[in-house]
Write a protein that holds these residues in place. Sequence first.
Motif, PDB file in Angstrom:
ATOM      1  N   ARG A  19       0.830  -1.208   0.000  1.00 15.06           N
ATOM      2  CA  ARG A  19       0.000   0.000   0.000  1.00 15.06           C
ATOM      3  C   ARG A  19       0.862   1.254   0.000  1.00 15.06           C
ATOM      4  NH1 ARG A  19      -3.752  -2.757   4.550  1.00 15.06           N
ATOM      5  NH2 ARG A  19      -5.228  -3.813   3.162  1.00 15.06           N
ATOM      6  N   ASN A  20       1.979   1.223   0.713  1.00 13.39           N
ATOM      7  CA  ASN A  20       2.863   2.381   0.708  1.00 13.39           C
ATOM      8  C   ASN A  20       3.429   2.630  -0.687  1.00 13.39           C
ATOM      9  OD1 ASN A  20       4.588   4.511   1.923  1.00 13.39           O
ATOM     10  ND2 ASN A  20       6.220   3.102   1.353  1.00 13.39           N
ATOM     11  N   ALA A  21       3.827   1.560  -1.365  1.00 16.83           N
ATOM     12  CA  ALA A  21       4.352   1.726  -2.719  1.00 16.83           C
ATOM     13  C   ALA A  21       3.319   2.401  -3.619  1.00 16.83           C
ATOM     14  CB  ALA A  21       4.749   0.367  -3.292  1.00 16.83           C
ATOM     15  N   ILE A  22       2.085   1.945  -3.552  1.00 17.69           N
ATOM     16  CA  ILE A  22       1.037   2.484  -4.418  1.00 17.69           C
ATOM     17  C   ILE A  22       0.710   3.933  -4.047  1.00 17.69           C
ATOM     18  CG2 ILE A  22      -1.382   2.231  -5.076  1.00 17.69           C
ATOM     19  CD1 ILE A  22      -0.927  -0.825  -4.766  1.00 17.69           C
ATOM     20  N   ARG A  23       0.576   4.204  -2.752  1.00 15.74           N
ATOM     21  CA  ARG A  23       0.312   5.586  -2.313  1.00 15.74           C
ATOM     22  C   ARG A  23       1.434   6.529  -2.741  1.00 15.74           C
ATOM     23  NH1 ARG A  23      -1.485   3.306   2.717  1.00 15.74           N
ATOM     24  NH2 ARG A  23       0.620   3.624   3.524  1.00 15.74           N
ATOM     25  N   SER A  24       2.653   6.013  -2.779  1.00 15.15           N
ATOM     26  CA  SER A  24       3.818   6.854  -3.061  1.00 15.15           C
ATOM     27  C   SER A  24       4.005   7.151  -4.545  1.00 15.15           C
ATOM     28  CB  SER A  24       5.082   6.191  -2.507  1.00 15.15           C
ATOM     29  OG  SER A  24       4.982   5.982  -1.115  1.00 15.15           O
ATOM     30  N   GLY A  25       3.159   6.564  -5.389  1.00 10.61           N
ATOM     31  CA  GLY A  25       3.278   6.825  -6.829  1.00 10.61           C
ATOM     32  C   GLY A  25       3.984   5.736  -7.600  1.00 10.61           C
ATOM     33  N   PHE A  26       4.084   4.550  -7.012  1.00  8.54           N
ATOM     34  CA  PHE A  26       4.676   3.408  -7.703  1.00  8.54           C
ATOM     35  C   PHE A  26       3.567   2.475  -8.181  1.00  8.54           C
ATOM     36  CE2 PHE A  26       8.273   5.028  -5.525  1.00  8.54           C
ATOM     37  CZ  PHE A  26       9.414   4.471  -6.069  1.00  8.54           C
ATOM     38  N   GLY A  27       3.889   1.656  -9.176  1.00  4.04           N
ATOM     39  CA  GLY A  27       2.963   0.645  -9.650  1.00  4.04           C
ATOM     40  C   GLY A  27       3.672  -0.680  -9.783  1.00  4.04           C
ATOM     41  N   PRO A  28       2.930  -1.807  -9.687  1.00  2.00           N
ATOM     42  CA  PRO A  28       3.555  -3.129  -9.802  1.00  2.00           C
ATOM     43  C   PRO A  28       4.170  -3.322 -11.183  1.00  2.00           C
ATOM     44  CG  PRO A  28       1.159  -3.300  -9.825  1.00  2.00           C
ATOM     45  CD  PRO A  28       1.480  -1.881  -9.486  1.00  2.00           C
ATOM     46  N   ALA A  29       5.397  -3.869 -11.202  1.00  2.00           N
ATOM     47  CA  ALA A  29       6.126  -4.015 -12.462  1.00  2.00           C
ATOM     48  C   ALA A  29       6.511  -5.461 -12.747  1.00  2.00           C
ATOM     49  CB  ALA A  29       7.377  -3.135 -12.451  1.00  2.00           C
ATOM     50  N   TRP A  30       7.131  -6.129 -11.778  1.00  2.00           N
ATOM     51  CA  TRP A  30       7.516  -7.524 -12.010  1.00  2.00           C
ATOM     52  C   TRP A  30       7.525  -8.293 -10.699  1.00  2.00           C
ATOM     53  CZ3 TRP A  30      11.467  -3.928 -11.402  1.00  2.00           C
ATOM     54  CH2 TRP A  30      12.608  -4.303 -10.686  1.00  2.00           C
ATOM     55  N   VAL A  31       7.562  -9.624 -10.821  1.00  2.00           N
ATOM     56  CA  VAL A  31       7.624 -10.505  -9.660  1.00  2.00           C
ATOM     57  C   VAL A  31       8.791 -11.471  -9.827  1.00  2.00           C
ATOM     58  CG1 VAL A  31       5.187 -10.351  -9.050  1.00  2.00           C
ATOM     59  CG2 VAL A  31       5.942 -12.089 -10.686  1.00  2.00           C
ATOM     60  N   GLU A  32       9.305 -11.935  -8.691  1.00  2.00           N
ATOM     61  CA  GLU A  32      10.416 -12.890  -8.688  1.00  2.00           C
ATOM     62  C   GLU A  32      10.213 -13.934  -7.606  1.00  2.00           C
ATOM     63  OE1 GLU A  32      14.253 -11.094  -8.254  1.00  2.00           O
ATOM     64  OE2 GLU A  32      14.019  -9.796 -10.010  1.00  2.00           O
ATOM     65  N   VAL A  33      10.656 -15.137  -7.912  1.00  2.00           N
ATOM     66  CA  VAL A  33      10.759 -16.219  -6.936  1.00  2.00           C
ATOM     67  C   VAL A  33      12.127 -16.851  -7.117  1.00  2.00           C
ATOM     68  CG1 VAL A  33       9.970 -18.553  -6.372  1.00  2.00           C
ATOM     69  CG2 VAL A  33       8.305 -16.745  -6.750  1.00  2.00           C
ATOM     70  N   ASP A  34      12.790 -17.173  -6.006  1.00  2.00           N
ATOM     71  CA  ASP A  34      14.067 -17.868  -6.155  1.00  2.00           C
ATOM     72  C   ASP A  34      14.136 -19.060  -5.217  1.00  2.00           C
ATOM     73  OD1 ASP A  34      14.736 -16.966  -3.610  1.00  2.00           O
ATOM     74  OD2 ASP A  34      16.460 -15.795  -4.241  1.00  2.00           O
ATOM     75  N   ALA A  35      15.168 -19.874  -5.421  1.00  2.00           N
ATOM     76  CA  ALA A  35      15.428 -21.033  -4.567  1.00  2.00           C
ATOM     77  C   ALA A  35      16.818 -20.885  -3.980  1.00  2.00           C
ATOM     78  CB  ALA A  35      15.326 -22.323  -5.377  1.00  2.00           C
ATOM     79  N   ARG A  36      16.958 -21.300  -2.718  1.00  2.00           N
ATOM     80  CA  ARG A  36      18.235 -21.194  -2.019  1.00  2.00           C
ATOM     81  C   ARG A  36      18.537 -22.514  -1.311  1.00  2.00           C
ATOM     82  NH1 ARG A  36      19.859 -15.681  -1.144  1.00  2.00           N
ATOM     83  NH2 ARG A  36      18.842 -14.470  -2.805  1.00  2.00           N
ATOM     84  N   PRO A  37      19.771 -22.703  -0.857  1.00  2.00           N
ATOM     85  CA  PRO A  37      20.098 -23.917  -0.091  1.00  2.00           C
ATOM     86  C   PRO A  37      19.226 -24.039   1.162  1.00  2.00           C
ATOM     87  CG  PRO A  37      22.099 -22.805  -0.796  1.00  2.00           C
ATOM     88  CD  PRO A  37      20.968 -21.879  -1.126  1.00  2.00           C
ATOM     89  N   ALA A  38      18.858 -25.261   1.489  1.00  2.00           N
ATOM     90  CA  ALA A  38      18.023 -25.493   2.659  1.00  2.00           C
ATOM     91  C   ALA A  38      18.684 -24.967   3.929  1.00  2.00           C
ATOM     92  CB  ALA A  38      17.726 -26.986   2.789  1.00  2.00           C
ATOM     93  N   ALA A  39      20.009 -25.049   4.009  1.00  2.93           N
ATOM     94  CA  ALA A  39      20.723 -24.563   5.194  1.00  2.93           C
ATOM     95  C   ALA A  39      20.557 -23.057   5.356  1.00  2.93           C
ATOM     96  CB  ALA A  39      22.197 -24.928   5.099  1.00  2.93           C
ATOM     97  N   PHE A  40      20.544 -22.330   4.237  1.00  7.77           N
ATOM     98  CA  PHE A  40      20.347 -20.879   4.274  1.00  7.77           C
ATOM     99  C   PHE A  40      18.962 -20.545   4.832  1.00  7.77           C
ATOM    100  CE2 PHE A  40      18.627 -17.122   2.060  1.00  7.77           C
ATOM    101  CZ  PHE A  40      19.559 -16.155   2.420  1.00  7.77           C
ATOM    102  N   ILE A  41      17.964 -21.291   4.411  1.00  7.76           N
ATOM    103  CA  ILE A  41      16.603 -21.048   4.875  1.00  7.76           C
ATOM    104  C   ILE A  41      16.471 -21.385   6.357  1.00  7.76           C
ATOM    105  CG2 ILE A  41      14.195 -21.751   4.569  1.00  7.76           C
ATOM    106  CD1 ILE A  41      14.884 -22.131   1.577  1.00  7.76           C
ATOM    107  N   LYS A  42      17.094 -22.467   6.794  1.00  9.68           N
ATOM    108  CA  LYS A  42      17.076 -22.803   8.219  1.00  9.68           C
ATOM    109  C   LYS A  42      17.712 -21.696   9.052  1.00  9.68           C
ATOM    110  CE  LYS A  42      16.950 -27.869   8.136  1.00  9.68           C
ATOM    111  NZ  LYS A  42      15.810 -27.970   9.084  1.00  9.68           N
ATOM    112  N   GLU A  43      18.787 -21.135   8.534  1.00  7.19           N
ATOM    113  CA  GLU A  43      19.460 -20.060   9.262  1.00  7.19           C
ATOM    114  C   GLU A  43      18.548 -18.835   9.392  1.00  7.19           C
ATOM    115  OE1 GLU A  43      23.537 -17.317   8.979  1.00  7.19           O
ATOM    116  OE2 GLU A  43      23.167 -18.927   7.531  1.00  7.19           O
TER     117      GLU A  43
END
Length: 258
Positions: A228-252
């Motif tokens: 909501r802050n992005a939209i109120r501030s004059g920004f609009g949705p542009a792109w999305v991302e998903v990534d994968a990381r090592p399981a140990a990184f996620i546990k940390e």
Amino acid sequence: MTREDIMRAAWKQSAIDANCRPEDFCSGHHRVVVSEANGKARKYLELPAYCMLVSYGSNIVASVDSSIAGEVEEYLERFRIGHCFGTPNIYLLNDLFARDNRQICFMAEYFLPDRERLRALPCGYEIKILYPQDLHPFYQPQWDNALSRSRKELDVLAAGAFYGTKLVGLAGCSADCDSMWQIGVDVLPQYRRQGIASALTSRLALECLDRGKIPFYCAAWANLQSVRNAIRSGFGPAWVEVDARPAAFIKEINGEAL
């Protein structure tokens, strides 16, 4: 800088990050490429990526390790674009990645300024533009969205809201790549819901554009306050991302014992 200029610059940077062509993001056809390291990529990306899915809405570009390229391509062809990024479909990728001890990690939406709506918004506090030499006292946990204690050298510009001499809100710019600066913002809890975040974000975005840089804003999909802050501030949705990381990184990150 027009809306078209901004979008083309974003495609160009995403192409550097994903190791593809800018036109791949608007081709209407999915593309799977092998990820490679690139010194011009956004500084916080871990490259080569094991799997990074990027979409500007018309298709998906998957930047992946060569060992999973064929299976990721089959996944993209199986589901509609929006469903590829969400549950329950994305569990299939998680199952695939488990063989390499990887898991789905960050899922984020990115915003770009809308030149027709972006303007300096007011708030009831004094706003000051701050430079790197001004930021040293503010590398504290309450400002971790605005500033990066681990990458201080990238913090190039900020806007602070002050109540007298007290800093009550802070938006900062990180020079994550040559042409685009990322904005993050924090407001002290007792000063929220007064328009401070949008005043700081919009002001800092204009300061970026004045310097020939394109501001961008990132939010986790479920962080509605940030969206909501992005939209109120004059920004609009542009792109999305998903990534994968090592399981140990996620546990940390989750504070689990390794």
